[in-house]
Scaffold this motif. Structure first.
Motif, PDB file in Angstrom:
ATOM      1  N   ARG A  18       6.361   1.057  -3.079  1.00 16.77           N
ATOM      2  CA  ARG A  18       5.963   0.537  -1.765  1.00 16.77           C
ATOM      3  C   ARG A  18       4.450   0.439  -1.657  1.00 16.77           C
ATOM      4  O   ARG A  18       3.919  -0.530  -1.109  1.00 16.77           O
ATOM      5  N   ARG A  19       3.740   1.457  -2.189  1.00 19.57           N
ATOM      6  CA  ARG A  19       2.284   1.431  -2.107  1.00 19.57           C
ATOM      7  C   ARG A  19       1.708   0.269  -2.902  1.00 19.57           C
ATOM      8  O   ARG A  19       0.788  -0.416  -2.449  1.00 19.57           O
ATOM      9  N   LYS A  20       2.239   0.021  -4.089  1.00 19.14           N
ATOM     10  CA  LYS A  20       1.734  -1.065  -4.920  1.00 19.14           C
ATOM     11  C   LYS A  20       1.955  -2.424  -4.248  1.00 19.14           C
ATOM     12  O   LYS A  20       1.058  -3.284  -4.235  1.00 19.14           O
ATOM     13  N   LEU A  21       3.138  -2.620  -3.678  1.00 24.39           N
ATOM     14  CA  LEU A  21       3.401  -3.869  -2.969  1.00 24.39           C
ATOM     15  C   LEU A  21       2.534  -3.978  -1.720  1.00 24.39           C
ATOM     16  O   LEU A  21       2.059  -5.067  -1.370  1.00 24.39           O
ATOM     17  N   SER A  22       2.307  -2.863  -1.052  1.00 24.07           N
ATOM     18  CA  SER A  22       1.454  -2.866   0.136  1.00 24.07           C
ATOM     19  C   SER A  22       0.015  -3.224  -0.215  1.00 24.07           C
ATOM     20  O   SER A  22      -0.666  -3.916   0.549  1.00 24.07           O
ATOM     21  N   ALA A  23      -0.452  -2.743  -1.366  1.00 27.23           N
ATOM     22  CA  ALA A  23      -1.818  -3.040  -1.796  1.00 27.23           C
ATOM     23  C   ALA A  23      -2.008  -4.542  -1.974  1.00 27.23           C
ATOM     24  O   ALA A  23      -2.974  -5.134  -1.473  1.00 27.23           O
ATOM     25  N   VAL A  24      -1.076  -5.173  -2.699  1.00 27.82           N
ATOM     26  CA  VAL A  24      -1.186  -6.612  -2.939  1.00 27.82           C
ATOM     27  C   VAL A  24      -1.010  -7.388  -1.637  1.00 27.82           C
ATOM     28  O   VAL A  24      -1.716  -8.371  -1.382  1.00 27.82           O
ATOM     29  N   SER A  25      -0.095  -6.913  -0.791  1.00 32.64           N
ATOM     30  CA  SER A  25       0.105  -7.574   0.500  1.00 32.64           C
ATOM     31  C   SER A  25      -1.155  -7.494   1.356  1.00 32.64           C
ATOM     32  O   SER A  25      -1.543  -8.460   2.018  1.00 32.64           O
ATOM     33  N   SER A  26      -1.791  -6.327   1.346  1.00 27.19           N
ATOM     34  CA  SER A  26      -3.027  -6.150   2.118  1.00 27.19           C
ATOM     35  C   SER A  26      -4.108  -7.115   1.651  1.00 27.19           C
ATOM     36  O   SER A  26      -4.835  -7.704   2.459  1.00 27.19           O
ATOM     37  N   LEU A  27      -4.224  -7.285   0.339  1.00 30.19           N
ATOM     38  CA  LEU A  27      -5.211  -8.225  -0.191  1.00 30.19           C
ATOM     39  C   LEU A  27      -4.908  -9.642   0.282  1.00 30.19           C
ATOM     40  O   LEU A  27      -5.809 -10.367   0.726  1.00 30.19           O
ATOM     41  N   PHE A  28      -3.648 -10.058   0.195  1.00 31.86           N
ATOM     42  CA  PHE A  28      -3.305 -11.421   0.599  1.00 31.86           C
ATOM     43  C   PHE A  28      -3.487 -11.631   2.104  1.00 31.86           C
ATOM     44  O   PHE A  28      -3.843 -12.726   2.543  1.00 31.86           O
ATOM     45  N   GLU A  29      -3.252 -10.584   2.893  1.00 28.97           N
ATOM     46  CA  GLU A  29      -3.507 -10.697   4.331  1.00 28.97           C
ATOM     47  C   GLU A  29      -4.985 -10.974   4.572  1.00 28.97           C
ATOM     48  O   GLU A  29      -5.356 -11.781   5.436  1.00 28.97           O
ATOM     49  N   HIS A  30      -5.823 -10.272   3.821  1.00 26.78           N
ATOM     50  CA  HIS A  30      -7.265 -10.493   3.942  1.00 26.78           C
ATOM     51  C   HIS A  30      -7.628 -11.926   3.546  1.00 26.78           C
ATOM     52  O   HIS A  30      -8.392 -12.605   4.243  1.00 26.78           O
ATOM     53  N   LEU A  31      -7.056 -12.401   2.447  1.00 30.50           N
ATOM     54  CA  LEU A  31      -7.348 -13.757   1.989  1.00 30.50           C
ATOM     55  C   LEU A  31      -6.846 -14.802   2.988  1.00 30.50           C
ATOM     56  O   LEU A  31      -7.489 -15.835   3.193  1.00 30.50           O
TER      57      LEU A  31
ATOM     58  N   ASN B 116       0.901 -15.414   2.658  1.00 33.13           N
ATOM     59  CA  ASN B 116       1.028 -14.137   1.956  1.00 33.13           C
ATOM     60  C   ASN B 116       2.354 -14.144   1.200  1.00 33.13           C
ATOM     61  O   ASN B 116       3.418 -14.018   1.806  1.00 33.13           O
ATOM     62  N   PRO B 117       2.351 -14.256  -0.120  1.00 34.66           N
ATOM     63  CA  PRO B 117       3.605 -14.336  -0.874  1.00 34.66           C
ATOM     64  C   PRO B 117       4.400 -13.036  -0.886  1.00 34.66           C
ATOM     65  O   PRO B 117       5.576 -13.036  -1.256  1.00 34.66           O
ATOM     66  N   VAL B 118       3.780 -11.930  -0.478  1.00 32.49           N
ATOM     67  CA  VAL B 118       4.495 -10.654  -0.447  1.00 32.49           C
ATOM     68  C   VAL B 118       5.404 -10.567   0.767  1.00 32.49           C
ATOM     69  O   VAL B 118       6.396  -9.836   0.774  1.00 32.49           O
ATOM     70  N   ALA B 119       5.073 -11.329   1.807  1.00 35.61           N
ATOM     71  CA  ALA B 119       5.874 -11.307   3.028  1.00 35.61           C
ATOM     72  C   ALA B 119       7.310 -11.715   2.712  1.00 35.61           C
ATOM     73  O   ALA B 119       7.552 -12.722   2.060  1.00 35.61           O
ATOM     74  N   GLY B 120       8.255 -10.927   3.153  1.00 32.73           N
ATOM     75  CA  GLY B 120       9.665 -11.232   2.929  1.00 32.73           C
ATOM     76  C   GLY B 120      10.233 -10.665   1.658  1.00 32.73           C
ATOM     77  O   GLY B 120      11.455 -10.703   1.465  1.00 32.73           O
ATOM     78  N   VAL B 121       9.381 -10.143   0.775  1.00 31.39           N
ATOM     79  CA  VAL B 121       9.883  -9.518  -0.450  1.00 31.39           C
ATOM     80  C   VAL B 121      10.363  -8.110  -0.108  1.00 31.39           C
ATOM     81  O   VAL B 121       9.622  -7.308   0.461  1.00 31.39           O
ATOM     82  N   LYS B 122      11.599  -7.827  -0.452  1.00 30.45           N
ATOM     83  CA  LYS B 122      12.189  -6.528  -0.109  1.00 30.45           C
ATOM     84  C   LYS B 122      11.471  -5.407  -0.837  1.00 30.45           C
ATOM     85  O   LYS B 122      11.190  -5.489  -2.032  1.00 30.45           O
ATOM     86  N   ARG B 123      11.190  -4.346  -0.093  1.00 34.92           N
ATOM     87  CA  ARG B 123      10.540  -3.167  -0.672  1.00 34.92           C
ATOM     88  C   ARG B 123      11.539  -2.024  -0.733  1.00 34.92           C
ATOM     89  O   ARG B 123      12.463  -1.957   0.088  1.00 34.92           O
ATOM     90  N   PRO B 124      11.362  -1.122  -1.678  1.00 36.70           N
ATOM     91  CA  PRO B 124      12.296   0.008  -1.790  1.00 36.70           C
ATOM     92  C   PRO B 124      12.345   0.813  -0.502  1.00 36.70           C
ATOM     93  O   PRO B 124      11.325   1.015   0.167  1.00 36.70           O
ATOM     94  N   ALA B 125      13.534   1.260  -0.157  1.00 33.60           N
ATOM     95  CA  ALA B 125      13.686   2.102   1.027  1.00 33.60           C
ATOM     96  C   ALA B 125      13.094   3.472   0.747  1.00 33.60           C
ATOM     97  O   ALA B 125      12.968   3.896  -0.404  1.00 33.60           O
TER      98      ALA B 125
END
Length: 336
Positions: free
Chosen positions: A105-118, A127-136
């Protein structure tokens, strides 16, 4: 990166990111002048531990996708994110076990945070991470061990004597166990952080994301701090560190603030002294202890969330262990 096959109904992922068939319109091309340097995003992450972890995660993602130039972030699609997640799920961590869900979750959050900034900088269109399922989450309760009330009392009383060091260490442990501050928050406290608000002394705490919160000071901790300041003699140095290293363990102080590692050594030393044999005992254990204790004594969850400086109440719930108190277990209701 090896050739990848279709995943979750996505198109096949080709080896090079910049070969993905995504064409910018003329308008989009002119809007997306240059992708801001990652340093701009990193500079907005205040916590050094978070910054270091996120930097490693993004660098890992860039290596997986063979990204060499900033503008290539424009061509990353959801398929690349899913492929990376699949690769992470198959990895074995340092403990010879699969990576923990929290790590994924942290790794996906890191990349998502970067794309949000971009996205905010109009450097990418989405943001291509949006909608990608993350581990519960793998549990409803945090894994950080908390001390029992008896262990906490022993730790509070562990620093003995009338030296500056003993007084400082009593104050540090009291601040931890009564206020649940983070390690960096405690180490960064200045004398001026002690302020009166509505007739009650408070800490002015600089938390994650440069957010300021005001934490009322417990009388026991305030007494310990007052004793320490009286001995150390820097009460009037308002804009300098509250907790400082001590020279020769008896007299004299240094003006620089004590480090987080220094505080960790203090807690480990006294924990060992009083015989606290808690597997994984760390500074976060004291934060978990304070939060758990407050919740067990009927503190409101929303107030505890603000007290801890959590952005999301789900994080606070990890400290809510009222349903797992050993003394309340049906085990002790069995009677043959």
């Amino acid at each position: 990166m090896n050739d990848l096959t279709k995943t979750e109904n996505t198109a096949p992922i080709v080896r090079r990111v910049n070969s993905v068939n995504r064409v910018l319109t003329a308008e989009e091309f002119h809007q997306l002048a240059a992708v801001p340097a990652a340093a701009v995003w990193f500079a907005n992450i205040d916590n050094p531990n978070t910054r270091r972890a996120y930097q490693n995660d993004v660098s890992e993602f860039m290596g997986f996708c063979d990204i060499e130039h900033p503008e290539e972030f424009r061509h990353v699609t959801r398929a690349h994110i899913i492929a990376w997640r699949t690769d992470l799920e198959s990895r074995i961590g340092p403990t010879c076990a699969p990576l923990a869900p929290s790590t994924l979750r942290r790794k996906l959050s890191a990349v998502s945070s970067l794309f949000e900034h971009l996205c905010n900088e109009n450097a990418v269109s989405h943001n291509p991470v949006a909608g990608v399922k993350r581990p519960a989450a793998d549990a409803n309760e945090g894994k950080t061990p908390a001390l029992s009330d008896d262990q906490a009392r022993k730790l509070l009383q562990a620093p003995e004597g009338d030296t500056i060091k003993a007084a400082r260490d009593r104050a540090i442990i009291a601040v931890y166990l009564f206020h649940a501050l983070r390690r960096t928050e405690l180490a960064d406290l200045k004398v001026s952080a002690l302020r009166e608000r509505r007739g009650v002394m408070h800490f002015t705490v600089k938390g994650k994301g440069s957010k300021t919160r005001y934490v009322p000071i417990h009388p026991a901790a305030l007494s310990a701090i007052e004793e320490y300041l009286a001995l150390a003699g820097h009460r009037e140095e308002r804009h300098k560190a509250l907790f400082r290293p001590v020279r020769n363990n008896t007299t004299g102080t240094l003006e620089k603030p004590i480090t987080g590692d220094g505080v960790y050594k203090i807690v480990k030393t006294y924990g060992k002294k009083v015989g606290i044999a808690v597997d994984g005992l760390c500074l976060h254990s004291l934060r978990a202890t304070a939060a758990t204790n407050a919740l067990e004594h009927k503190a409101d969850l929303a107030y505890v969330q603000a007290w801890l400086g959590h952005a999301n109440v789900s994080t606070t719930r990890l400290y809510d262990r009222r349903r797992s108190r050993p003394e309340d277990s049906p085990t002790f209701k069995v009677n043959y």
